[in-house]
Design a protein around this motif. Structure first.
Motif, PDB file in Angstrom:
ATOM      1  N   VAL A  77      38.786  40.916  38.866  1.00  0.00           N
ATOM      2  CA  VAL A  77      39.062  41.723  40.063  1.00  0.00           C
ATOM      3  C   VAL A  77      37.770  42.289  40.647  1.00  0.00           C
ATOM      4  N   LEU A  78      36.889  42.793  39.788  1.00  0.00           N
ATOM      5  CA  LEU A  78      35.612  43.321  40.269  1.00  0.00           C
ATOM      6  C   LEU A  78      34.801  42.218  40.947  1.00  0.00           C
ATOM      7  N   GLY A  79      34.794  41.030  40.333  1.00  0.00           N
ATOM      8  CA  GLY A  79      34.074  39.905  40.937  1.00  0.00           C
ATOM      9  C   GLY A  79      34.672  39.501  42.277  1.00  0.00           C
ATOM     10  N   VAL A  80      36.002  39.491  42.363  1.00  0.00           N
ATOM     11  CA  VAL A  80      36.666  39.153  43.623  1.00  0.00           C
ATOM     12  C   VAL A  80      36.365  40.212  44.679  1.00  0.00           C
ATOM     13  N   TYR A  81      36.407  41.486  44.269  1.00  0.00           N
ATOM     14  CA  TYR A  81      36.098  42.558  45.221  1.00  0.00           C
ATOM     15  C   TYR A  81      34.713  42.377  45.820  1.00  0.00           C
ATOM     16  N   GLN A 129      43.798  48.103  53.178  1.00  0.00           N
ATOM     17  CA  GLN A 129      44.986  48.918  52.981  1.00  0.00           C
ATOM     18  C   GLN A 129      46.257  48.155  53.335  1.00  0.00           C
ATOM     19  N   ALA A 130      46.155  47.240  54.292  1.00  0.00           N
ATOM     20  CA  ALA A 130      47.353  46.551  54.801  1.00  0.00           C
ATOM     21  C   ALA A 130      47.730  45.320  53.986  1.00  0.00           C
ATOM     22  N   ILE A 131      46.745  44.493  53.612  1.00  0.00           N
ATOM     23  CA  ILE A 131      47.070  43.213  52.951  1.00  0.00           C
ATOM     24  C   ILE A 131      46.214  42.967  51.694  1.00  0.00           C
ATOM     25  N   PRO A 132      46.112  43.942  50.807  1.00  0.00           N
ATOM     26  CA  PRO A 132      45.252  43.744  49.623  1.00  0.00           C
ATOM     27  C   PRO A 132      45.727  42.617  48.712  1.00  0.00           C
ATOM     28  N   GLY A 133      47.048  42.489  48.548  1.00  0.00           N
ATOM     29  CA  GLY A 133      47.576  41.451  47.671  1.00  0.00           C
ATOM     30  C   GLY A 133      47.238  40.053  48.154  1.00  0.00           C
ATOM     31  N   LYS A 134      47.331  39.853  49.466  1.00  0.00           N
ATOM     32  CA  LYS A 134      47.014  38.536  50.026  1.00  0.00           C
ATOM     33  C   LYS A 134      45.533  38.209  49.871  1.00  0.00           C
ATOM     34  N   GLY A 172      44.980  37.349  46.295  1.00  0.00           N
ATOM     35  CA  GLY A 172      45.681  36.095  46.026  1.00  0.00           C
ATOM     36  C   GLY A 172      44.938  34.852  46.469  1.00  0.00           C
ATOM     37  N   LEU A 173      43.899  35.014  47.288  1.00  0.00           N
ATOM     38  CA  LEU A 173      43.081  33.868  47.679  1.00  0.00           C
ATOM     39  C   LEU A 173      42.331  33.281  46.488  1.00  0.00           C
ATOM     40  N   PHE A 174      42.131  34.093  45.439  1.00  0.00           N
ATOM     41  CA  PHE A 174      41.259  33.693  44.336  1.00  0.00           C
ATOM     42  C   PHE A 174      41.969  33.516  43.008  1.00  0.00           C
ATOM     43  N   THR A 175      43.224  33.927  42.930  1.00  0.00           N
ATOM     44  CA  THR A 175      43.951  33.791  41.669  1.00  0.00           C
ATOM     45  C   THR A 175      45.454  33.779  41.932  1.00  0.00           C
ATOM     46  N   THR A 181      46.647  39.945  37.647  1.00  0.00           N
ATOM     47  CA  THR A 181      45.369  40.124  38.333  1.00  0.00           C
ATOM     48  C   THR A 181      45.579  40.543  39.781  1.00  0.00           C
ATOM     49  N   ILE A 182      46.569  39.952  40.453  1.00  0.00           N
ATOM     50  CA  ILE A 182      46.861  40.315  41.846  1.00  0.00           C
ATOM     51  C   ILE A 182      47.311  41.771  41.939  1.00  0.00           C
ATOM     52  N   GLN A 183      48.176  42.201  41.010  1.00  0.00           N
ATOM     53  CA  GLN A 183      48.639  43.589  41.024  1.00  0.00           C
ATOM     54  C   GLN A 183      47.487  44.561  40.778  1.00  0.00           C
TER      55      GLN A 183
END
Length: 442
Positions: free
Chosen positions: A275-279, A336-341, A344-347, A352-354
Motif C-alpha cells: 500500500v505504501l508503495g502504491v501510494y 477522498q472520492a475513489i480511493p478503492g478504484k 485497485g489499479l495495482f492489486t 490490500t484494497i481495503q
C-alpha cells in the motif's frame, strides 16, 4: 536569445507560460510511473513488492542527478540575470561533466549494495530475486539519467520549457508503450518479465537524452557547453554543490522516509508495504504535477533575484502558491472520492484494497496544506538558498513524520502511520512559511 521577458512579462501569464509545459510533462511522467507499476503488478504481487522496496534506491539516483541539476539551473539563471554569459556557460559545462561522473558512480554503488539492501526488508527469495533482476538493468542507465537531467535544467534556465516538455513527453511515452511490449512479449519482442519493465524505463530515458542532444546541436541556444568553457573554478564548484547538495538531500529524504516506514509497516503485514508503495506511485500524479509549477518558478525567481527585482520575486512566489494549491485540491478530491478504484489499479487483493482505501483518505488530508512547503522549498532552491530549503525538507520527511509514525503506530497500529502524514504536512507548512520569510527578507 533575449531573456528580459522574465522580468518584464506580467506575472500570471509568465508563470503559466513557463509552468504549463512542465505541468503537462509531469502529468505524463506520473502516468508513466503509474503505468509502469500497473504492468509490473500484472506479473505478481511479489513483483510489486520488489518494485516498492527498490523505490528508495531508485529515488536516490534521481535525487542526486536531479538535485545537482537544480544547482546548475540556479547558478546559470543567476549569471544570465546578471548578464554574465561566460560564467553561465562555464557553469553549464562544468555541471554537465560532474553530473555525468555522479551517474557512473551511482550505477556501480547502487548495483553493488542491492542484495544487502533488499535483505534488510524481506526474507522472501522470490522478492529478492525480482528486485535484483530489475535493479541491475534500471540502475545501469544512471549516467543517461544524469546527462538528460543536466540538459533539462540548462534548457529550463533560459525559459525553453516547450523543448523540455517535448523531450520528456517522448521519453515517457516511449516507456509507456514499451512496458507491455517488453514485459509480456508482444510482436517480435520476447517475454522479459520484470527485466522488460526495467529495460523499457532505460530506453525511455535514452530517448529523452538523445532528443536533447539533437536539439542542442541542430538549434544552438544561448547557454553553451564546450571544452573552451571547462574550468574547475573553486568558487563555481562551491556554488554548484552549495545548491546541489541541499537540493539532492531534499529529493533523497523521501528514500529514507520510505525505508523507515517500510520497517515499521513490515512488522504488521506485507500488504501495508505494498500500500505504501502504491501510494507513492499514485501521489506522483499530484506532486509531480505541482513540481511542474516549481520547475517553471525556479528560473524565474533566480533570474529576477539576480536582476535585483525582489518585489517581483515575492509576487512570483504567491502566484505559484495559488496554482499549486489548486492542484492539491484536485488530488484531495480524487483520493477522498475513489480511493478503492485507485488502489485497485495495482492489486486485486481485497485486504490490500481495503487497507489502501483507508490510507489514501487519511494521507490526502495533508495535500492542500503541503502546498506551502512545496513552493517555499522550490523557490528557495531557485534563489540559490539551498540550506533553508533543506531545513524545510528535513522537517517534512524526517524530523516530524518518522517519530510521529513510530509513536502513532505504537498507539493505533499501522493506521497510525497514515495519520503521521497529514500531521507532518501541517506542522511543516507553518514552519516553511517562516523559514521562507526569514530567508528572503530584503
Amino acid at each position: 536569445m533575449n531573456q528580459t521577458f522574465m522580468k518584464e512579462k506580467p506575472i500570471l501569464p509568465l508563470i503559466l507560460s513557463m509552468s504549463l509545459p512542465m505541468v503537462l510533462s509531469m502529468m505524463v511522467n506520473s502516468l508513466y510511473n503509474i503505468a509502469d507499476s500497473f504492468f509490473v503488478a500484472k506479473i505478481s504481487e511479489n513483483a510489486m513488492t520488489a518494485i516498492a522496496l527498490i523505490f528508495p534506491v531508485q529515488n536516490l539516483i534521481n535525487a542526486v542527478t536531479i538535485g545537482f541539476s537544480i544547482g546548475m539551473n540556479a547558478v546559470i539563471s543567476f549569471h544570465l540575470g546578471a548578464q554574465e554569459n561566460t560564467k553561465a556557460n562555464t557553469a553549464a559545462t562544468l555541471g554537465f561533466l560532474l553530473n555525468a561522473v555522479h551517474g557512473i558512480l551511482l550505477s556501480i554503488l547502487c548495483i553493488a549494495v542491492m542484495p544487502v539492501f533488499l535483505r534488510m526488508f524481506t526474507s522472501n527469495p522470490q522478492v529478492i530475486d525480482l528486485g535484483m533482476r530489475y535493479s541491475r538493468i534500471a540502475f545501469s542507465f544512471s549516467v543517461i539519467i544524469a546527462s538528460g537531467m543536466s540538459f533539462e535544467k540548462i534548457f529550463q534556465s533560459i525559459g525553453k520549457m516547450t523543448m523540455t516538455m517535448v523531450c520528456m513527453l517522448c521519453g515517457c511515452i516511449t516507456n509507456i508503450v514499451l512496458d507491455p511490449v517488453m514485459i509480456f512479449g508482444i510482436g517480435w519482442f520476447p517475454e522479459m518479465g520484470i527485466e522488460g519493465a526495467a529495460l523499457a524505463t532505460g530506453v525511455g530515458q535514452l530517448v529523452n537524452f538523445a532528443l536533447y542532444l539533437i536539439i542542442y546541436i541542430a538549434k544552438p541556444i544561448q547557454v553553451r557547453i564546450g571544452l573552451k568553457y571547462l574550468s574547475f573554478q573553486k568558487d563555481l564548484c562551491t556554488k554548484l554543490y552549495a545548491i546541489g547538495i541541499p537540493s539532492t538531500l531534499n529529493l533523497a529524504l523521501p528514500s529514507l522516509l520510505v525505508s523507515s516506514l517500510n520497517v515499521i509497516l513490515s512488522a504488521y503485514s506485507q500488504s501495508y508495504v505494498v500500500v505504501l508503495g502504491v501510494y507513492y506511485k499514485l501521489q506522483t500524479f499530484i506532486y509531480l504535477t505541482a513540481n511542474g509549477i516549481v520547475q517553471g518558478l525556479r528560473p524565474l525567481v533566480g533570474y529576477n533575484y539576480g536582476a535585483g527585482e525582489y518585489r517581483r520575486v515575492n509576487k512570483l512566489y504567491t502566484t505559484a502558491l495559488s496554482l499549486t494549491t489548486a492542484i492539491m485540491l484536485l488530488g484531495t478530491v480524487l483520493c477522498q472520492a475513489i480511493p478503492g478504484k485507485l488502489i485497485g489499479l495495482f492489486t486485486s487483493n481485497i485486504e490490500t484494497i481495503q487497507t489502501g482505501t483507508v490510507a489514501l483518505r487519511i494521507i490526502s488530508m495533508g495535500f492542500i496544506v503541503s502546498s506551502v512547503s512545496v513552493i517555499s522549498s522550490g523557490a528557495l532552491e531557485g534563489l540559490g538558498m539551498g540550506t533553508p530549503s533543506l531545513v524545510i525538507s528535513l522537517l517534512r520527511y524526517i524530523i516530524v513524520i518518522i517519530p510521529a509514525a513510530f509513536l502513532l503506530s505504537c498507539l493505533f497500529g499501522a493506521v497510525g502511520v497514515w495519520h503521521a502524514f497529514w500531521i507532518s504536512e501541517s506542522l511543516t507548512a507553518i514552519a516553511s512559511f517562516f523559514v521562507y520569510r526569514k530567508a528572503t527578507v530584503k
